[in-house]
Design a protein around this motif. Structure first.
Motif, PDB file in Angstrom:
ATOM      1  N   THR A  88       6.650   3.060 -14.075  1.00 37.68           N
ATOM      2  CA  THR A  88       5.355   2.480 -13.514  1.00 37.68           C
ATOM      3  C   THR A  88       4.630   1.705 -13.120  1.00 37.68           C
ATOM      4  OG1 THR A  88       4.159   4.287 -15.228  1.00 37.68           O
ATOM      5  CG2 THR A  88       2.026   2.248 -14.133  1.00 37.68           C
ATOM      6  N   ALA A  89       4.249   1.460 -11.893  1.00 34.10           N
ATOM      7  CA  ALA A  89       4.441  -0.644 -11.054  1.00 34.10           C
ATOM      8  C   ALA A  89       2.937  -1.100 -10.668  1.00 34.10           C
ATOM      9  CB  ALA A  89       4.834  -0.405  -9.817  1.00 34.10           C
ATOM     10  N   VAL A  90       3.140  -1.801 -11.393  1.00 31.38           N
ATOM     11  CA  VAL A  90       1.784  -2.817 -10.983  1.00 31.38           C
ATOM     12  C   VAL A  90       2.529  -4.035 -10.595  1.00 31.38           C
ATOM     13  CG1 VAL A  90       0.296  -4.027 -11.979  1.00 31.38           C
ATOM     14  CG2 VAL A  90       0.148  -1.957 -13.288  1.00 31.38           C
ATOM     15  N   ARG A  91       0.990  -4.206  -9.146  1.00 28.95           N
ATOM     16  CA  ARG A  91       1.213  -5.533  -8.119  1.00 28.95           C
ATOM     17  C   ARG A  91      -0.045  -6.671  -8.870  1.00 28.95           C
ATOM     18  NH1 ARG A  91       2.911  -4.954  -2.281  1.00 28.95           N
ATOM     19  NH2 ARG A  91       4.517  -3.881  -3.880  1.00 28.95           N
ATOM     20  N   ARG A  92       0.505  -7.516  -9.575  1.00 30.44           N
ATOM     21  CA  ARG A  92      -1.116  -8.573  -9.868  1.00 30.44           C
ATOM     22  C   ARG A  92      -1.401  -9.595  -8.752  1.00 30.44           C
ATOM     23  NH1 ARG A  92       0.465 -10.251 -16.076  1.00 30.44           N
ATOM     24  NH2 ARG A  92       2.311 -11.414 -14.499  1.00 30.44           N
ATOM     25  N   TYR A  93      -2.384 -10.247  -8.372  1.00 29.33           N
ATOM     26  CA  TYR A  93      -2.909 -10.709  -7.678  1.00 29.33           C
ATOM     27  C   TYR A  93      -3.843 -11.891  -8.553  1.00 29.33           C
ATOM     28  CZ  TYR A  93      -1.461  -6.893  -3.991  1.00 29.33           C
ATOM     29  OH  TYR A  93      -1.189  -5.980  -4.174  1.00 29.33           O
ATOM     30  N   LYS A  94      -3.535 -12.660  -7.568  1.00 24.99           N
ATOM     31  CA  LYS A  94      -5.012 -13.571  -7.776  1.00 24.99           C
ATOM     32  C   LYS A  94      -6.112 -13.119  -7.073  1.00 24.99           C
ATOM     33  CE  LYS A  94      -1.674 -17.546  -7.013  1.00 24.99           C
ATOM     34  NZ  LYS A  94      -1.547 -18.703  -6.278  1.00 24.99           N
ATOM     35  N   PRO A  95      -8.015 -14.076  -7.629  1.00 23.61           N
ATOM     36  CA  PRO A  95      -8.972 -13.642  -7.433  1.00 23.61           C
ATOM     37  C   PRO A  95      -8.577 -13.683  -6.035  1.00 23.61           C
ATOM     38  CG  PRO A  95      -8.723 -14.969  -9.200  1.00 23.61           C
ATOM     39  CD  PRO A  95      -7.524 -14.984  -8.688  1.00 23.61           C
ATOM     40  N   THR A  96      -8.564 -14.623  -4.679  1.00 18.14           N
ATOM     41  CA  THR A  96      -7.761 -14.628  -3.503  1.00 18.14           C
ATOM     42  C   THR A  96      -7.146 -14.109  -3.035  1.00 18.14           C
ATOM     43  OG1 THR A  96      -6.110 -15.777  -3.971  1.00 18.14           O
ATOM     44  CG2 THR A  96      -7.691 -17.585  -3.785  1.00 18.14           C
ATOM     45  N   GLY A  97      -6.903 -12.514  -3.490  1.00 22.32           N
ATOM     46  CA  GLY A  97      -6.221 -11.759  -2.448  1.00 22.32           C
ATOM     47  C   GLY A  97      -4.843 -12.059  -2.914  1.00 22.32           C
ATOM     48  N   THR A  98      -4.289 -13.083  -2.657  1.00 21.29           N
ATOM     49  CA  THR A  98      -2.614 -13.291  -3.106  1.00 21.29           C
ATOM     50  C   THR A  98      -2.276 -12.482  -4.418  1.00 21.29           C
ATOM     51  OG1 THR A  98      -2.892 -15.895  -2.063  1.00 21.29           O
ATOM     52  CG2 THR A  98      -1.070 -15.332  -3.124  1.00 21.29           C
ATOM     53  N   ALA A  99      -0.371 -11.660  -3.616  1.00 25.85           N
ATOM     54  CA  ALA A  99       0.136 -11.405  -4.845  1.00 25.85           C
ATOM     55  C   ALA A  99       1.102 -12.116  -5.429  1.00 25.85           C
ATOM     56  CB  ALA A  99       0.511 -10.528  -4.111  1.00 25.85           C
ATOM     57  N   VAL A 100       0.735 -11.624  -7.244  1.00 20.54           N
ATOM     58  CA  VAL A 100       1.894 -12.761  -7.771  1.00 20.54           C
ATOM     59  C   VAL A 100       2.365 -12.211  -8.360  1.00 20.54           C
ATOM     60  CG1 VAL A 100       1.354 -13.786 -10.269  1.00 20.54           C
ATOM     61  CG2 VAL A 100      -1.135 -13.824  -8.663  1.00 20.54           C
ATOM     62  N   ASP A 101       3.176 -11.543  -8.468  1.00 20.61           N
ATOM     63  CA  ASP A 101       4.126 -10.368  -9.077  1.00 20.61           C
ATOM     64  C   ASP A 101       3.773  -9.036  -9.017  1.00 20.61           C
ATOM     65  OD1 ASP A 101       2.777 -10.068 -11.065  1.00 20.61           O
ATOM     66  OD2 ASP A 101       4.467 -11.133 -12.626  1.00 20.61           O
ATOM     67  N   GLU A 102       5.130  -7.955  -9.424  1.00 23.45           N
ATOM     68  CA  GLU A 102       5.434  -6.959 -10.144  1.00 23.45           C
ATOM     69  C   GLU A 102       5.273  -6.579 -11.181  1.00 23.45           C
ATOM     70  OE1 GLU A 102       6.166  -4.812  -6.227  1.00 23.45           O
ATOM     71  OE2 GLU A 102       7.123  -3.440  -7.242  1.00 23.45           O
ATOM     72  N   VAL A 103       5.294  -5.941 -11.809  1.00 21.15           N
ATOM     73  CA  VAL A 103       5.169  -5.741 -13.627  1.00 21.15           C
ATOM     74  C   VAL A 103       5.509  -3.678 -13.395  1.00 21.15           C
ATOM     75  CG1 VAL A 103       4.276  -6.026 -15.462  1.00 21.15           C
ATOM     76  CG2 VAL A 103       3.583  -7.448 -13.805  1.00 21.15           C
TER      77      VAL A 103
ATOM     78  N   PRO B 250      13.689 -13.252  -3.607  1.00 23.58           N
ATOM     79  CA  PRO B 250      11.824 -12.181  -2.192  1.00 23.58           C
ATOM     80  C   PRO B 250      10.584 -12.767  -2.607  1.00 23.58           C
ATOM     81  CG  PRO B 250      13.552 -11.488  -4.262  1.00 23.58           C
ATOM     82  CD  PRO B 250      13.735 -12.915  -4.004  1.00 23.58           C
ATOM     83  N   ALA B 251       9.815 -12.771  -1.639  1.00 23.53           N
ATOM     84  CA  ALA B 251       8.880 -12.793  -1.833  1.00 23.53           C
ATOM     85  C   ALA B 251       7.613 -12.770  -3.050  1.00 23.53           C
ATOM     86  CB  ALA B 251       7.680 -12.553  -0.960  1.00 23.53           C
ATOM     87  N   ILE B 252       7.876 -12.262  -4.348  1.00 23.87           N
ATOM     88  CA  ILE B 252       7.405 -12.165  -5.141  1.00 23.87           C
ATOM     89  C   ILE B 252       8.772 -11.555  -6.512  1.00 23.87           C
ATOM     90  CG2 ILE B 252       4.735 -11.921  -4.355  1.00 23.87           C
ATOM     91  CD1 ILE B 252       4.645  -8.975  -5.243  1.00 23.87           C
ATOM     92  N   SER B 253       8.510 -11.931  -7.341  1.00 21.90           N
ATOM     93  CA  SER B 253       9.632 -11.224  -8.269  1.00 21.90           C
ATOM     94  C   SER B 253       8.604 -10.068  -9.734  1.00 21.90           C
ATOM     95  CB  SER B 253       9.671 -12.226  -9.253  1.00 21.90           C
ATOM     96  OG  SER B 253       7.966 -12.548 -10.093  1.00 21.90           O
ATOM     97  N   VAL B 254      10.183  -9.168  -9.203  1.00 17.76           N
ATOM     98  CA  VAL B 254       9.382  -7.573 -10.408  1.00 17.76           C
ATOM     99  C   VAL B 254       9.983  -8.352 -11.508  1.00 17.76           C
ATOM    100  CG1 VAL B 254      10.043  -5.456  -9.883  1.00 17.76           C
ATOM    101  CG2 VAL B 254      10.176  -7.007  -8.354  1.00 17.76           C
ATOM    102  N   ALA B 255       9.436  -8.231 -12.705  1.00 26.04           N
ATOM    103  CA  ALA B 255       9.416  -8.140 -14.122  1.00 26.04           C
ATOM    104  C   ALA B 255       9.473  -6.879 -14.703  1.00 26.04           C
ATOM    105  CB  ALA B 255       8.867  -9.237 -14.826  1.00 26.04           C
ATOM    106  N   PHE B 256       9.847  -6.289 -15.829  1.00 24.26           N
ATOM    107  CA  PHE B 256       9.966  -5.458 -16.155  1.00 24.26           C
ATOM    108  C   PHE B 256       9.507  -5.526 -17.552  1.00 24.26           C
ATOM    109  CE2 PHE B 256      13.470  -4.864 -13.481  1.00 24.26           C
ATOM    110  CZ  PHE B 256      13.170  -3.202 -13.325  1.00 24.26           C
ATOM    111  N   ALA B 257       8.638  -5.050 -18.211  1.00 25.41           N
ATOM    112  CA  ALA B 257       8.028  -5.547 -19.230  1.00 25.41           C
ATOM    113  C   ALA B 257       8.532  -4.688 -20.127  1.00 25.41           C
ATOM    114  CB  ALA B 257       6.073  -5.303 -19.404  1.00 25.41           C
ATOM    115  N   SER B 258       9.029  -5.531 -21.772  1.00 28.97           N
ATOM    116  CA  SER B 258       9.300  -4.476 -22.709  1.00 28.97           C
ATOM    117  C   SER B 258       8.619  -3.871 -23.348  1.00 28.97           C
ATOM    118  CB  SER B 258      10.381  -5.624 -23.181  1.00 28.97           C
ATOM    119  OG  SER B 258       9.386  -6.707 -23.867  1.00 28.97           O
TER     120      SER B 258
END
Lengths: 425, 425
Positions: free
Chosen positions: A342-357, A417-425
């Motif tokens: 399952t993939a989630v993209r996280r954003y700052k309150p300003t709307g800028t993407a932080v990463d993908e988890v 890559p513009a944002i990083s992808v992290a696999f949550a364990s």
């Protein structure tokens, strides 16, 4: 035409073997993802999903297909009997078209029995790899062009059906129109075009050609002025059409220098509203280099339809789960992560993407205020969900998504890559 | 499906303008040629002509096409009426498929009225540019592979219909088989394939997977041995199938090293006739590098279908003659030579090609004992000539043609075209 034979032979031999030993009925999860982005790309654009769902509706084995498969030795009688009634009856989730993807993003998740789901590998990858490569290249050109319109005109440089799909992918990425008529008919994309050098050469004089074009297409038309001498061509065009001429097009030479000269000349002739369209081997770098030139629109061809150096997206379709058990190939260099994700993209309150988890399993993780689930349902029990986004919605989705990535992710130069992808364990 | 809308919008607006001012009836000659070969290529392979002639037979404007063209503003009522009965009624000559071409070679010559002939530009270029790029890349791989068989397996890395055309072009170039089933059905190309990593992962053990494959496909099958550990995989494969196993396939890792290890292991197990197939991102250079490895067959995918760095051939379709008068665009950098042309390739008595001589006009020049006219008639009065070569004949033609070029022309490294093209004045 059916789409079932747009498939690799080995999908059918695997099916035959799995039907025979009973493993074809095992519930599986296949996942489409890219191990890396093509060189110099900092993001990928998902494209082709809508075409894939169209093709899936025609994915069946009629008598003609079955006859061929038997004669080619691809299937035995039992497998042919099983295929006769084949319709994919599983579920598909995926990133919507126009979504950004990064290495490891689970772009498409296909669930069903092995027998049902393995057959879709080739078709899914053909469509997603092609269309995503074109859309990714096209999006970089859209970024380079800033607010100026881009016309896709590359049909002659790629396979005739790939041309139609390329026009669609470029429009998805933000191009404003295409030269490809079939793309207009099939997908409702605006088409455009006026004349080539042949039209000028056909006539006894350039003036006669311009007069003929004006009579047929009206003063709003675009005149191609570089068949002979550009300065003379512009003078003749305005002489024939008057200062209300819609546009001139320059298709060769140093476009930056010529655009400046053309603008001065047009202004001096009183044609201050006549636009300047440039074309001729434009890629994202050439477009960026023309940012300060007085250009009103770009025509891009070869570079769009060939993915500007990256003609395929390199996505793979991998078996990641069998009856709830994660599986993965273990050879060197191609380590894949097993299990449904399952993939989630996280954003700052300003709307800028932080990463993908990416989390294991299908359960929705706890979402923060600015987090967003990336997959949407596409197919349920073999039936396309009615809420699938339209091409225009996908185009809008991408336009908004590009605003969210950090500024360095929009750079045309090579980099991470513009944002990083992290696999949550 | 009709093919007439696989066309650029401007072909139709040019037609509309030319019908209105009367120039559409002028007798014209259009020519397809390449200004240069793609980088590193020393020859080009003509491919796609057969597909073009197939597509030409379906090039017509039915009610649906005409409705679209009117609604898109591409044509007026008079032009739509003219198109209603459109069938190309002119003549086409060209290099046969499988012929070598060089910069300036007149690959295709289309004669007819402007109105009739201009409409074919986009379709002709789409097909020839795509198929020739693929065939040229594939021919370089065939040269690199020497006498070893090559299997085309790139469908998943290109548009789903481009995949079918790519399989055809690769077969034309000397590949022995394809994974693409539709190419088998449509063109009679041998198809092949056995299993992917997913089939091994589906089973509880590699042994169970191999046993299932053996039961369904027989001992002559090819087992994919690199899902987990290659040495263990080969041991298991022979344990399950015995020393008469047809082949093993290795799809990852250092293929040269692994092939040597696999050969030693297979021989030690008594499987001396079991062949070794390698695949995984092979292009012409990687294939050449494996020349000394004990490899029995290559599978090539991405590099074939993307033209190995040159996904399009860059051919153009230019108006060269109007009512007997040579015409040419005169802007810098794109100088073209006007007028209809006749092409002759000259050979030494040994059969080695010396050069290509292009003369103005349609008259056959005086031919020496070892000279050969390069164009053949393809269409007369709109009808395909019945003697057009078959795919197998074209494949044979190329095989013989490659023997004729000087040895340095077969080199994979960058360099001048294998033979020069001279315009006789």
């Amino acid at each position: 035409m059916g789409t079932a034979l747009l498939t690799d032979h080995y999908e059918l031999t695997m099916l035959a073997s799995a039907l025979r030993d009973g493993s074809a009925q095992r519930e599986c999860v296949f996942e489409v993802f890219a191990r890396r982005l093509p060189k110099e790309r900092r993001f990928g654009v998902v494209a082709g999903t809508g075409r894939l769902l169209d093709a899936l509706a025609d994915f069946r084995f009629d008598a003609d297909e079955l006859d061929f498969l038997r004669s080619a030795g691809a299937v035995d009688a039992d497998t042919a009997a099983w295929l006769k009634d084949y319709r994919f009856s599983g579920d598909i989730d995926g990133y919507p078209e126009g979504e950004l993807y990064f290495p490891g993003s689970p772009i498409l998740t296909v669930r069903g029995t092995f027998g049902e789901a393995v057959l879709l590998e080739t078709l899914a990858l053909s469509i997603l790899n092609h269309d995503s490569a074109i859309a990714t290249a096209a999006a970089r050109m859209v970024i380079a062009a800033s607010d100026r319109p881009l016309i896709e005109m590359g049909s002659r440089r790629t396979h005739e059906e790939a041309a139609v799909a390329s026009a669609r992918a470029a429009y998805l990425a933000g191009f404003t129109a295409t030269s490809n008529l079939e793309a207009g008919r099939r997908y409702g994309i605006p088409t455009t075009g006026t004349s080539a050098h042949a039209f000028t050469l056909l006539h006894d004089t350039e003036k006669a050609a311009f007069a003929g074009q004006l009579a047929a297409l009206g003063v709003g038309t675009t005149m191609l002025v570089d068949t002979y001498d550009i300065t003379a061509g512009i003078r003749t065009a305005i002489e024939v059409a008057g200062p209300s001429l819609g546009a001139v097009r320059i298709d060769s030479g140093d476009l930056g220098v010529l655009a400046v000269q053309a603008r001065h000349q047009l202004d001096a002739l009183g044609a201050t509203a006549t636009r300047i369209v440039v074309s001729g081997d434009l890629d994202e770098y050439a477009i960026a280099a023309l940012a300060v030139a007085p250009v009103d629109a770009y025509g891009a061809g070869t570079a769009v339809v060939t993915g500007s150096g990256a003609p395929t997206a390199g996505m793979v379709y991998k078996l990641v789960e069998v009856e709830g058990r994660p599986v993965a190939k273990r050879s060197e260099n191609k380590a894949s992560r097993g299990g449904r994700k399952t993939a989630v993209r996280r954003y700052k309150p300003t709307g800028t993407a932080v990463d993908e988890v990416i989390t294991a399993g299908a359960a929705t993780p706890e979402l923060g205020d600015h987090d967003r689930l990336l997959q949407i349902p596409l197919v349920r029990n073999g039936i396309r969900v009615p809420e699938a986004p339209t091409l225009l919605q996908s185009r809008d989705h991408l336009e908004k998504a590009l605003v969210t990535i950090p500024w360095e992710g929009l750079s045309l130069s090579a980099g991470e890559p513009a944002i990083s992808v992290a696999f949550a364990s």
